[in-house]
Write a protein that holds these residues in place. Sequence first.
Motif, short mmCIF file in Angstrom:
data_model
loop_
_atom_site.label_atom_id
_atom_site.label_comp_id
_atom_site.label_asym_id
_atom_site.label_seq_id
_atom_site.Cartn_x
_atom_site.Cartn_y
_atom_site.Cartn_z
N GLY B 159 73.59 41.14 23.36
CA GLY B 159 73.71 42.27 22.55
C GLY B 159 72.64 42.35 21.63
O GLY B 159 72.12 43.67 21.37
N TYR B 160 72.22 41.31 20.94
CA TYR B 160 71.00 41.46 20.19
C TYR B 160 69.77 41.84 20.64
O TYR B 160 68.93 42.72 20.31
N SER B 161 69.57 41.85 22.09
CA SER B 161 68.28 42.03 22.84
C SER B 161 68.28 43.58 22.98
O SER B 161 67.37 44.24 23.01
N ALA B 162 69.65 44.11 23.07
CA ALA B 162 69.72 45.74 23.11
C ALA B 162 69.10 46.24 21.87
O ALA B 162 68.39 47.27 21.68
N MET B 163 69.40 45.53 20.62
CA MET B 163 69.14 46.12 19.48
C MET B 163 67.71 45.67 19.41
O MET B 163 66.73 46.77 18.92
N ALA B 164 66.94 44.60 19.91
CA ALA B 164 65.60 44.64 19.62
C ALA B 164 64.80 45.44 20.45
O ALA B 164 63.83 45.77 20.24
N GLY B 165 65.37 45.91 21.51
CA GLY B 165 64.95 46.76 22.45
C GLY B 165 64.61 48.36 21.81
O GLY B 165 63.50 48.78 21.97
N CYS B 166 65.61 48.46 20.91
CA CYS B 166 65.29 49.67 20.09
C CYS B 166 64.22 49.59 19.30
O CYS B 166 63.68 50.46 18.87
N ILE B 167 63.96 48.34 18.74
CA ILE B 167 62.92 48.44 17.86
C ILE B 167 61.53 47.80 18.58
O ILE B 167 60.87 46.40 18.26
N GLY B 168 61.12 48.44 19.69
CA GLY B 168 60.07 48.06 20.30
C GLY B 168 60.09 47.10 21.36
O GLY B 168 59.04 46.72 22.06
N GLY B 169 61.14 46.33 21.61
CA GLY B 169 61.35 45.52 22.63
C GLY B 169 61.59 46.21 23.90
O GLY B 169 61.76 47.41 24.07
N GLY B 170 61.63 45.63 25.22
CA GLY B 170 62.03 46.29 26.34
C GLY B 170 63.39 46.29 26.70
O GLY B 170 64.26 46.28 25.66
N GLY B 171 63.64 46.40 28.05
CA GLY B 171 65.04 45.79 28.24
C GLY B 171 65.80 46.92 28.37
O GLY B 171 65.37 48.27 28.04
N LEU B 172 67.21 46.94 28.41
CA LEU B 172 68.02 47.96 28.63
C LEU B 172 68.49 48.70 27.50
O LEU B 172 68.75 49.87 27.54
N GLY B 173 68.09 48.09 26.34
CA GLY B 173 68.44 48.68 24.96
C GLY B 173 67.36 49.82 24.93
O GLY B 173 67.67 50.75 24.37
N ALA B 174 66.10 49.52 25.16
CA ALA B 174 65.07 50.26 25.10
C ALA B 174 65.41 51.55 26.04
O ALA B 174 65.06 52.89 25.65
N LEU B 175 65.96 51.17 27.36
CA LEU B 175 66.02 52.25 28.36
C LEU B 175 67.18 53.26 27.64
O LEU B 175 67.06 54.54 27.83
N ALA B 176 68.16 52.57 27.31
CA ALA B 176 69.36 53.52 26.55
C ALA B 176 68.78 54.51 25.48
O ALA B 176 69.07 55.59 25.72
#
Lengths: 342, 217
Positions: B159-176
């Motif tokens: 769940g956190y990784s999705a948040m991290a994705g929003c702040i420049g990380g990759g993954g599903l979070g960034a995609l969403a």
Amino acid sequence: MAEQKIIYQLNHVSKIFRDKNSEVIAVDDISLEIHEGEIFGIIGMSGAGKSTLVRMLNRLEEVTSGEVIFDGKKLGELSPKETRATRKQIAMIFQSFNLLSQKTVLANVEIPLKLIGVSKEERKEIAREKLKIVGLEDKVNAYPAQLSGGQKQRVAIARALAMNPRVLLCDEATSALDPKITEEILSLLQDINERLNLTIVIITHEMNVVEKICNRVAIVDNGKLAELGEVKDVFAKPQSDAAKHLILPTIAGDNPFDETNKNCYRIVFNGRAATEPVIANLVKRTGESVNILSANTRSIGGIGYGQMIVEFPEDPTAHKVVLDYFTSIGIQPVAIDKEVVI
Amino acid sequence: MNSTLWSLIGKGVIETLEMTLISTILAYIIGVPYGVLLKVTGKGEIMEQKVVNKIFAFIANVFRSIPFLILLVFLIPFTRAIVGTSIGTEASIVPLTVGTIPIVARMVEQSLNEIPYRITEAAKSMGANSWQIVKEFIIPEAMPSLCSGTAINTATVLGYSAMAGCIGGGGLGALALNYGYYRYQNDVLFLTVLVLVVVVQVIQESGVLISKRIRHS
Ligand SMILES: Nc1ncnc2c1ncn2[C@@H]1O[C@H](COP(=O)(O)OP(=O)(O)OP(=O)(O)O)[C@@H](O)[C@H]1O
Ligand SMILES: [Mg+2]
């Protein structure tokens, strides 16, 4: 039992638990000796300080004053490392077994060996051998949850034996078990004591445990040593109130005699004679009989242990005949009246 | 939806799993000893150390009480110093790990606390030293509970990784965020959520299953 080497010497041992606003004197100035190879009982009511006392024997509890000398060494003076080394010679079993639930029976018994770095194969071999002694060689791969209480205690005993200890401390080891299983565990302990000449210290609040297997007994009351001696002596003639409390109520549980009855006697079978022939022979030899009010005896290999409360004939002559009979076969009936029963 | 999107989602899943797994593993490498430390230095425990315990408990509590999103921002300079950048999958591993360590530590401590003191007593009576008490007695006994805890923590990190994705990380979070939010591609958003739900479910269930499998009481 012949004079033996002293393995434990307790000199004026006391333990006081203190916290901010209270103070409990759990053990109060106890001095005693435990001989190598004997089965020594420590009995007392709940809260008497038995557990505290036994926990000072392997230094799980520190003495407040006095000294515990094990095999010539003062436990209080040992370094942490020496303490751990000494504990490896002093095994302990508990009322709640304290097995590791996530390990198999075999792995549980292997633990003490693992602690001292025995190789895996050797560990397994020794563990199997110890499980054989306690009669559980077919349960090596079971988990504790799959065992009965008696079997769990057997595993705990096997684990204790794996350490190859000099002493086995048992804190209420049979208190969670029913009478039949208690018997079995006690027989096992007795057997181990004889076979390995292992000193056993048994803590209990049950008189019949002491009665069954102990050589000597210490009665602890309110932290103090109330009585100390050979089990047969203490049982035959309890001196202290605490001893009377502990010994007599086991029979008086369903109090069969009324207080005014002066013909009641307590007969202790201390392993010298079989119980059955004693009563049968009384009738045969004297023509008199006694009324058995209560019996708490058992026969091990034909030898009687335990005690009976009997009512002698009222007629003075017959009374004396019966009394003489018991005396002649080496049993000293103890008159029981209100005063003694308390 | 075209095949590029599918491959984007595939890449997202892989990145997310990568971040989650690496961060969780790193967090456990530090969090387990941390948790053990909290346990053994606690009151009445085998290596009671009031001050040490207070300090470490305090640090863990502070980090746990910072919302993860804020921790992310807060750690950007630290991340840069370590990874050289604050953007990308590798960079998000740093805050993910830092944020998860105290969670793991507390959970480990809690699992170890479930083991009754009488086990420690039995260990002591056998002459075990503190290290052996932990390694041979307490941890094996706590294993099922540690396992289910691990599953829960992994799901949290996901769940956190999705948040991290929003702040420049990759993954599903960034995609969403990029496709679903900025480009109004609801199908991508929906699919991403679905994939996340499935992955979390799989992790949780396998944790429960393993825990059950190895529990013998
Ligand atoms: N850690 C402790 N802190 C404070 N008081 C204690 C502690 N351990 C034991 N006591 C007190 O010391 C006294 C003796 O306790 P102990 O456990 O030795 O009794 P016991 O004879 O073993 O009783 P039981 O038959 O119920 O097990 C009790 O009053 C108990 O409350
Ligand atoms: Mg006790």
